[in-house]
Design an enzyme around this catalytic site. Structure first.
Site, short mmCIF file in Angstrom:
data_model
loop_
_atom_site.label_atom_id
_atom_site.label_comp_id
_atom_site.label_asym_id
_atom_site.label_seq_id
_atom_site.Cartn_x
_atom_site.Cartn_y
_atom_site.Cartn_z
N GLY A 293 0.82 -1.22 0.00
CA GLY A 293 0.00 0.00 0.00
C GLY A 293 0.85 1.26 0.00
NE ARG B 254 -1.99 -4.54 -0.93
CZ ARG B 254 -1.46 -4.03 0.17
NH1 ARG B 254 -0.43 -4.62 0.73
NH2 ARG B 254 -1.96 -2.94 0.71
CG ASP C 139 2.31 -9.41 4.61
OD1 ASP C 139 2.64 -10.24 5.48
OD2 ASP C 139 1.15 -8.99 4.48
CE LYS D 77 4.39 0.02 2.55
NZ LYS D 77 3.54 -0.77 1.66
CB THR D 78 2.84 0.03 6.66
OG1 THR D 78 1.42 -0.08 6.74
CG2 THR D 78 3.44 -0.29 8.01
CG ASP E 99 -1.79 -0.45 8.10
OD1 ASP E 99 -2.29 0.54 7.54
OD2 ASP E 99 -2.04 -1.61 7.76
P1 FBP Z 1 0.68 -1.98 3.62
O1 FBP Z 1 0.68 -2.86 4.83
O2 FBP Z 1 1.13 -2.66 2.40
O3 FBP Z 1 1.41 -0.71 3.85
O4 FBP Z 1 -0.82 -1.55 3.32
C1 FBP Z 1 -1.66 -1.14 4.35
C2 FBP Z 1 -3.03 -0.72 3.86
O5 FBP Z 1 -3.07 0.64 3.57
C3 FBP Z 1 -4.06 -1.11 4.92
O6 FBP Z 1 -4.25 -0.09 5.84
C4 FBP Z 1 -5.25 -1.49 4.10
O7 FBP Z 1 -6.05 -2.44 4.73
C5 FBP Z 1 -4.64 -2.07 2.86
O8 FBP Z 1 -3.41 -1.45 2.69
C6 FBP Z 1 -5.50 -1.87 1.64
O9 FBP Z 1 -4.93 -2.60 0.59
P2 FBP Z 1 -5.13 -2.25 -0.95
O10 FBP Z 1 -4.31 -1.05 -1.23
O11 FBP Z 1 -4.58 -3.45 -1.63
O12 FBP Z 1 -6.58 -2.02 -1.16
#
Ligand code: FBP
Length: 561
Positions: free
Chosen positions: A87, A151, A182, A208-209, A211
């Site tokens: 993400g 991803r 991940d 990075k994230t 979250d």
């Molecule tokens: P990462 O862990 O890859 O940084 O992504 C986090 C996130 O933003 C979450 O908060 C959310 O649930 C998810 O990505 C959404 O995924 P996508 O971008 O595939 O819809």
């Protein structure tokens, strides 16, 4: 004459002039940095299994950067590939900028290529060679659009061997993977594979994230969390003010953060709404969905008795996976979906798929599925992401809670125990926060992480996560080095199998931020202690522009937890 519309916004032009502040240790470049090795490390759990899986990279020592001449890094030219994975998070472009500048400072002939569209770019050998001219307009900007993200997971023997072939064909010496837990697990696997194959290709990760769940003693924060929570806080603060003005709605706001509730907690600190739900607390107390709803109703009734039929509730995106019976349901669903993937694909309609899946679930789970609103049941059955995670961003937990609260309130009404008016409005703030223009903190932090990653790869250090810490201090005082990726790993069940993964950092119920929240939440529930933080500030007094998250500030505060 009307002004011609510019392609680049005025703010972006001004932000382009911002010069990130490097930690003092990195200021003179890699040839003045000596990596110092610490003690051998251990994984957070499952040591024996992980030692076997990571035979070549398990137990690496921590690395701390100290001042000292290091001519070795300037002697040879190297080619590095960078990939943005998972993400989006504010500051990704500055990681690339820091990495680029760090490599070029060491040797003008070093080359940086950017793999396009995430890890699939490595497998398809799609990349662009990065130049200063190309990078110029992306410095200090949000988004990952310079090279995009994806991803895809590199996990099969064929994918590993294709990675080896493509890196070797392009003479890439090192790979920098910018990702969450991940993606960095994947970085650890690739690093181990290269070692096993006797290839001198180093792999380094960058945390990075938005979250905020990729953190520990050495990784104090993942980048993007600061900016994203500032953006959400502006929006939630505005809702709090709207609520306090009109005094007629209950707003249920779901906030991104796939598993951990760090985002909800930080936005809670910044805005002080009436209720902040935290998945981790619900898990620790083994609460059922009914009990969560009972608690919500308790506050709604109490406020109503005080003539306040309004309020704001924050719901973490991952909440559903922490509720006792839902956790069990999702885990069983995951197994059923993996084991019966082909059979499920054959069914033409969603209803038929549902009936088939319900039949495969243990009775308790099947009954629960049937009791859920049909939309939520369908959302729970959606395909998992390549890492085996439920797409919680697509599950409308806030609507589920509203529906259940409404039901309970009408029961109370019939018993003459509630006379109020409940007018709910639901929101989901997620994607809105992921590509914002990075705050000063994130712009500095990401640039330092990228530059630091350059120093790691120039020293041929593989299997490390770029680590920049002491983050509550001004950037020039930040400390730098590398943390072994295997140090953060344990074994978890994914896609129906036991797999090595980096352990997610959940909200620590013994930690200072949570304790600070507990001290305040009863007051927030009944009074209107709303705070309106306003938008991210890039110019002005440094107290505002350089403010770090309250989570970091509480974590680093001197008071005992
Ligand atoms: P990462 O862990 O890859 O940084 O992504 C986090 C996130 O933003 C979450 O908060 C959310 O649930 C998810 O990505 C959404 O995924 P996508 O971008 O595939 O819809």
């Amino acid at each position: 004459m009307a002004k011609k519309l510019a392609y680049v916004s005025e703010l972006q032009i001004e932000r382009g002039k911002f010069k990130p502040v490097l930690p003092d240790i990195l200021k003179k470049g890699a040839s003045f940095v000596k990596p110092v090795k610490g003690k051998a490390t251990q994984s957070v759990a499952d040591q024996a299994e992980l030692k076997e899986i990571f035979g070549n990279t398990y137990g690496l020592p921590e690395i701390t950067f100290r001042k000292g001449s290091n001519e070795i890094v300037t002697g040879k030219t190297i080619k590095v590939g960078v990939v943005l994975s998972g993400g989006q998070a504010p500051g990704g472009h500055n990681v690339i900028a820091g990495l680029f500048d760090g490599l070029k400072e060491a040797n003008e002939r070093n080359v940086l290529i950017g793999y396009l569209g995430g890890p699939s770019g490595i497998l398809e050998n799609k990349y662009k060679t990065i130049s200063e001219k190309m990078l110029r307009n992306y410095r200090n900007t949000g988004g990952f659009d310079f090279i995009q993200s994806g991803r895809t997971k590199i996990e099969t023997p064929e994918q590993f061997s294709l990675t080896k072939k493509n890196l070797s064909d392009c003479k890439v010496d090192a790979l920098v993977i910018v990702g969450g837990d991940d993606s960095n697990t994947n970085a650890a696997m690739i690093s181990e594979y290269m070692k096993k194959e006797n290839l001198d290709k180093c792999v380094v990760g960058v945390p990075k994230t938005i979250d905020g769940d990729l953190k520990n003693k050495y990784i104090e924060a993942s980048f993007g969390f600061d900016t994203a929570t500032k953006i959400y806080s502006e929006l939630v603060g505005n809702i709090c003010r709207d609520v306090n003005s009109a005094r007629k709605y209950w707003h249920f706001v779901r906030l991104m953060g796939r598993s951990a509730s760090h985002i909800a907690l930080e936005v809670g600190f910044k805005t002080q709404p009436n209720i902040v739900l935290l998945g981790e607390e619900i898990l620790a107390n083994k609460m059922t969905l009914d009990e969560v709803v009972e608690n919500l109703v308790g506050v709604i009734v109490k406020r109503s008795e005080a003539g306040k039929n309004f309020g704001v509730v924050l719901v973490p995106e991952g909440l559903i996976e922490f509720v006792d019976e839902m956790k069990e349901l999702i885990s069983n669903l995951n197994d059923v979906l993996v084991e019966n993937a082909d059979a499920i694909a054959e069914f033409p309609s969603v209803e038929d798929k549902k009936e088939f899946i319900f039949g495969k679930l243990p009775e308790k789970c099947s009954n629960l599925m049937r009791s859920l609103p049909s939309g939520i049941a369908s959302q729970l059955m959606l395909d998992r992401d390549p890492h085996g995670n439920v797409h919680v961003s697509l599950i409308e937990t806030e609507k589920l809670l509203v529906e259940m609260v409404q039901k309970k309130l009408s029961e109370l009404k019939k018993l003459n125990k509630y006379e109020g008016k409940f007018s709910p409005i639901t929101h989901f703030f997620g994607y809105e926060g992921r590509c914002g223009i990075p705050s000063n903190f994130d712009a500095n932090y990401t640039y330092a992480l990228g530059y630091n990653a350059a120093v790691l790869v120039l020293n041929r250090l593989t299997g490390y996560l770029s680590s920049v810490r002491n983050l509550v201090k001004p950037p020039n005082q930040w400390e730098c080095g590398g943390i072994p990726l295997t140090m953060m790993m344990n074994i978890e069940r994914r896609h129906g199998k036991e797999k090595p993964v980096i352990q997610k950092a959940l909200v620590d119920l013994n930690g200072k931020p949570f304790k600070e929240f507990v001290k305040n939440r009863d007051k927030w529930a009944i009074e209107e202690n709303y705070v309106f933080p306003g938008p991210v500030q890039y110019f002005g007094p440094s107290d505002i522009t350089n403010m770090t998250t309250l989570t970091l500030q509480y974590e680093h505060s001197k008071t005992k937890s």
